[in-house]
Design an enzyme around this catalytic site. Structure first.
Site, short mmCIF file in Angstrom:
data_model
loop_
_atom_site.label_atom_id
_atom_site.label_comp_id
_atom_site.label_asym_id
_atom_site.label_seq_id
_atom_site.Cartn_x
_atom_site.Cartn_y
_atom_site.Cartn_z
N HIS A 28 18.41 -28.72 0.59
CA HIS A 28 19.42 -29.24 1.50
C HIS A 28 20.06 -30.49 0.92
O HIS A 28 19.54 -31.11 0.00
CB HIS A 28 18.81 -29.52 2.88
CG HIS A 28 17.63 -30.45 2.85
ND1 HIS A 28 16.36 -30.04 2.50
CD2 HIS A 28 17.53 -31.77 3.12
CE1 HIS A 28 15.54 -31.06 2.57
NE2 HIS A 28 16.22 -32.13 2.94
N CYS A 62 18.25 -43.74 3.21
CA CYS A 62 18.35 -42.34 2.80
C CYS A 62 18.42 -41.49 4.07
O CYS A 62 17.87 -41.86 5.10
CB CYS A 62 17.17 -41.93 1.94
SG CYS A 62 15.58 -42.50 2.53
N HIS A 64 20.24 -37.41 5.72
CA HIS A 64 20.92 -36.13 5.53
C HIS A 64 22.28 -36.20 6.21
O HIS A 64 22.36 -36.66 7.35
CB HIS A 64 20.12 -34.99 6.17
CG HIS A 64 18.70 -34.96 5.71
ND1 HIS A 64 17.67 -35.57 6.42
CD2 HIS A 64 18.13 -34.43 4.61
CE1 HIS A 64 16.54 -35.39 5.77
NE2 HIS A 64 16.79 -34.72 4.66
N GLU A 82 20.87 -47.92 10.25
CA GLU A 82 19.52 -48.35 9.91
C GLU A 82 19.39 -49.85 9.71
O GLU A 82 18.39 -50.44 10.06
CB GLU A 82 19.03 -47.63 8.65
CG GLU A 82 18.80 -46.15 8.84
CD GLU A 82 18.21 -45.46 7.62
OE1 GLU A 82 17.68 -46.15 6.73
OE2 GLU A 82 18.28 -44.22 7.56
N GLU A 108 10.44 -31.89 1.40
CA GLU A 108 11.81 -32.32 1.11
C GLU A 108 12.22 -31.62 -0.18
O GLU A 108 11.57 -31.81 -1.22
CB GLU A 108 11.89 -33.84 0.91
CG GLU A 108 11.79 -34.65 2.16
CD GLU A 108 13.07 -34.67 3.00
OE1 GLU A 108 13.95 -33.81 2.80
OE2 GLU A 108 13.17 -35.54 3.87
N GLU A 110 15.59 -31.66 -1.86
CA GLU A 110 16.89 -32.27 -1.66
C GLU A 110 17.78 -32.23 -2.89
O GLU A 110 17.31 -32.42 -4.02
CB GLU A 110 16.73 -33.72 -1.22
CG GLU A 110 16.03 -33.85 0.11
CD GLU A 110 16.02 -35.26 0.65
OE1 GLU A 110 16.01 -35.40 1.89
OE2 GLU A 110 16.02 -36.23 -0.14
#
Length: 184
Positions: A28, A62, A64, A82, A108, A110
């Site tokens: 992803h 970090c 998505h 964040e 993960e 990625e």
């Protein structure tokens, strides 16, 4: 509420549920940001309420992207959400693919767009306690040495970035100085 992220299923990029993607270990899209000031990098310790890798140290931020969200918009959104940071001039540094077990039966896998930003020492940082337990500014050689000594305190992706991708993220000049510092 379902959180749909861009993930590949049977070779097709689709909007899929984030938790399901991690449970199935599907490849992803992801974003990572490294904010630096001189030779220091801003790192964060993930909030204890995070559903994976809680309490571990990671890069500046970090995440998505949402389905249909651009990578750069995503990076800027998460810096604000964040850490309360906005208005940075983000530069695309590299693309990294990795796969790592993050515990709790989650993987993960990625394809990460990595962004960097250089800032002045007076940068205002206001961590969101729901996302971030702590922050620190640390010079890159010291960070790499800490990760080498205590890898269990750091997220798998930060360990991978620092072990295999320092030159492409931070530039060869910074990486060379870091390598010299580590081996003396």
């Amino acid at each position: 509420m379902t959180n749909l992220i861009p993930a590949w299923e049977d070779g097709t990029l689709k909007p899929l549920d984030k938790l399901d993607v991690h449970q199935r270990g599907l490849r992803h899209k992801a974003i990572s940001v490294f904010v630096t000031e001189g030779d220091r990098v801003l790192i964060q310790r993930r909030a204890l309420s995070k559903y994976h890798t809680p309490g571990l140290w990671a890069n500046t931020c970090c995440t998505h992207p949402h389905w249909g969200e651009s990578d750069l918009d995503c990076a800027n959104r998460r810096l604000e959400e964040e850490l309360g940071i906005s208005g940075l001039d983000l530069t695309h540094a590299t693309e990294i693919e990795y796969r790592a077990d993050v515990g709790g039966g989650l993987i993960e896998h990625e394809l990460v767009q990595v962004y960097t930003a250089r800032v002045m020492p007076d940068l205002s940082v206001t961590p969101n306690p729901e996302e971030v337990a702590d922050i620190d500014w640390i010079n890159l050689p010291a960070l790499r040495a800490m990760v080498e000594r205590h890898p269990e305190r750091f997220t798998p992706w930060l360990r991978i970035y620092l072990e295999k991708h320092v030159r492409t993220i931070f530039g060869s000049h910074v990486a060379s100085a870091t390598d010299l510092a580590l081996h003396h």
